[in-house]
Design an enzyme around this catalytic site. Structure first.
Site, PDB file in Angstrom:
ATOM      1  N   ALA A  65      36.978  42.073  38.940  1.00 47.70           N
ATOM      2  CA  ALA A  65      38.294  42.465  38.434  1.00 47.70           C
ATOM      3  C   ALA A  65      38.367  42.205  36.946  1.00 47.70           C
ATOM      4  O   ALA A  65      37.578  41.419  36.393  1.00 47.70           O
ATOM      5  CB  ALA A  65      39.411  41.696  39.144  1.00 47.70           C
ATOM      6  N   THR A  67      40.588  40.302  34.658  1.00 50.99           N
ATOM      7  CA  THR A  67      41.584  39.253  34.893  1.00 50.99           C
ATOM      8  C   THR A  67      42.173  38.653  33.624  1.00 50.99           C
ATOM      9  O   THR A  67      42.971  37.712  33.713  1.00 50.99           O
ATOM     10  CB  THR A  67      40.968  38.114  35.726  1.00 50.99           C
ATOM     11  N   TYR A 104      40.775  41.760  46.513  1.00 52.06           N
ATOM     12  CA  TYR A 104      41.738  40.748  46.082  1.00 52.06           C
ATOM     13  C   TYR A 104      42.760  41.328  45.120  1.00 52.06           C
ATOM     14  O   TYR A 104      42.433  42.136  44.254  1.00 52.06           O
ATOM     15  CB  TYR A 104      41.018  39.573  45.406  1.00 52.06           C
ATOM     16  N   THR A 106      46.999  40.182  43.414  1.00 56.33           N
ATOM     17  CA  THR A 106      47.635  39.119  42.655  1.00 56.33           C
ATOM     18  C   THR A 106      49.127  38.983  42.932  1.00 56.33           C
ATOM     19  O   THR A 106      49.794  39.954  43.313  1.00 56.33           O
ATOM     20  CB  THR A 106      47.428  39.379  41.144  1.00 56.33           C
ATOM     21  N   TYR A 130      48.261  44.023  33.641  1.00 59.01           N
ATOM     22  CA  TYR A 130      47.408  43.458  34.682  1.00 59.01           C
ATOM     23  C   TYR A 130      48.018  43.674  36.059  1.00 59.01           C
ATOM     24  O   TYR A 130      47.358  44.183  36.972  1.00 59.01           O
ATOM     25  CB  TYR A 130      47.195  41.969  34.415  1.00 59.01           C
TER      26      TYR A 130
END
Length: 300
Positions: A65, A67, A104, A106, A130
């Site tokens: 990712a 991040t 995944y 967030t 993000y």
């Protein structure tokens, strides 16, 4: 079971290598391809598709990712490629192969205006690039038709790489006082906990004939602020002898520490669904931290 792990050189990916190993044969894909990993530029979606097709796994675990939350504000293309387009591409190729995907996401998909932990079906409204790109990745994977799980997590840390824990430990040695925001609420979750729990979920989920699809929230339990997290880090590390002394941690407002990306003031995630569906018992964030810091007692 044959597993392909993307992003095995990142903070979470490093721990997933060991956690996933008991489930079968794990092939790790990284940008550099060191130590027997497959080398692949994960921003090159055609190369990623070709790699997955060549490996023909039963399960792909995507720990790759973009991040860097603040940097994403000025690097939209890179953030979109890794966070939005890559999950969709993985879903498409896995759907063709009949493979499954664990991905995944967030807590930053939420606006932070709740007064209770967010559930999986609560409305999303990300405040920054993000969060928006991660939400788009969730949607692209869901639209691909592949069997998939999206594990939303929060405030990931470990003793590896650059993260809040390692930053606080470094600054606590360099400064006489730490200043940390106290008006952002969430749940610290260690990369080792996330990796080990992912493996338990994967083992359970892949054995089911009727795999449930979609989003699960996965964090430690309880909640705190960045300031509260920093206080406990310093307290525990000093008690273990990893810091020369316990430095004071001063609470400040987010407005006192402006950043390019706006963060949600509240991003606690409700984990009841994942605990129920996979028979999990998750530790408190304090106990999780104690486990992570334990090696510091031996000077590691």
């Amino acid at each position: 079971m044959k597993i392909v792990l993307l992003g095995g050189d990142g903070q979470l990916g490093w721990y997933l290598r060991a956690s996933l190993a008991p489930l079968g044969t794990v092939t790790t894909v990284t940008r550099c391809g060191l130590n027997g990993d497959i080398a692949c530029d994960l921003s090159d979606l055609s190369a990623v598709r070709a790699t997955i097709l060549a490996e023909r796994p039963a399960l792909v675990v995507n720990a790759a990712a973009y991040t860097a939350v603040d940097a994403a504000e000025d690097d939209l293309t890179a953030a979109e490629t890794m966070n939005s387009l890559l999950p969709g591409a993985l879903g498409e190729v896995c759907h063709r192969l009949g493979a499954a995907v664990i991905h995944y996401s967030t807590d930053y998909v939420f606006a932070g205006d709740s007064s209770r932990p967010y559930r999986e079906d609560d409305a999303t409204a990300p405040l920054n690039v993000y969060g928006r790109t991660k939400l788009a990745g969730e949607e692209a994977l869901a639209a691909s038709g592949a069997d998939h799980l999206v594990l939303r997590t929060a405030w990931v840390y470990s003793l590896r790489a650059r993260n809040f824990l390692t930053t606080m430990l470094r600054l606590a040695k360099e400064r006489d006082e730490l200043r940390v925001v106290s008006d952002q609420h969430g749940c610290p979750t260690s990369a080792p906990l996330l990796a080990d729990t992912t493996a338990r979920i994967a083992s359970n989920w892949m054995a089911r004939r009727d795999r449930r699809q979609g989003i699960y929230h996965l964090t430690a339990t309880g909640g705190t602020t960045w300031h509260g997290f920093a206080e406990v880090i310093v307290e525990r590390a000093a008690a273990l002898g990893a810091l020369p002394h316990r430095v004071p941690v001063r609470a400040i407002r987010s407005a006192d520490f402006p950043t390019p990306a706006k963060r949600p003031a509240w991003s606690l995630l409700e984990t009841q669904r994942v605990r129920h569906d996979f028979a999990l018992t998750l530790p408190t964030w304090e106990d999780d931290l104690i486990h992570v810091l334990a090696p510091l007692a031996s000077g590691a």
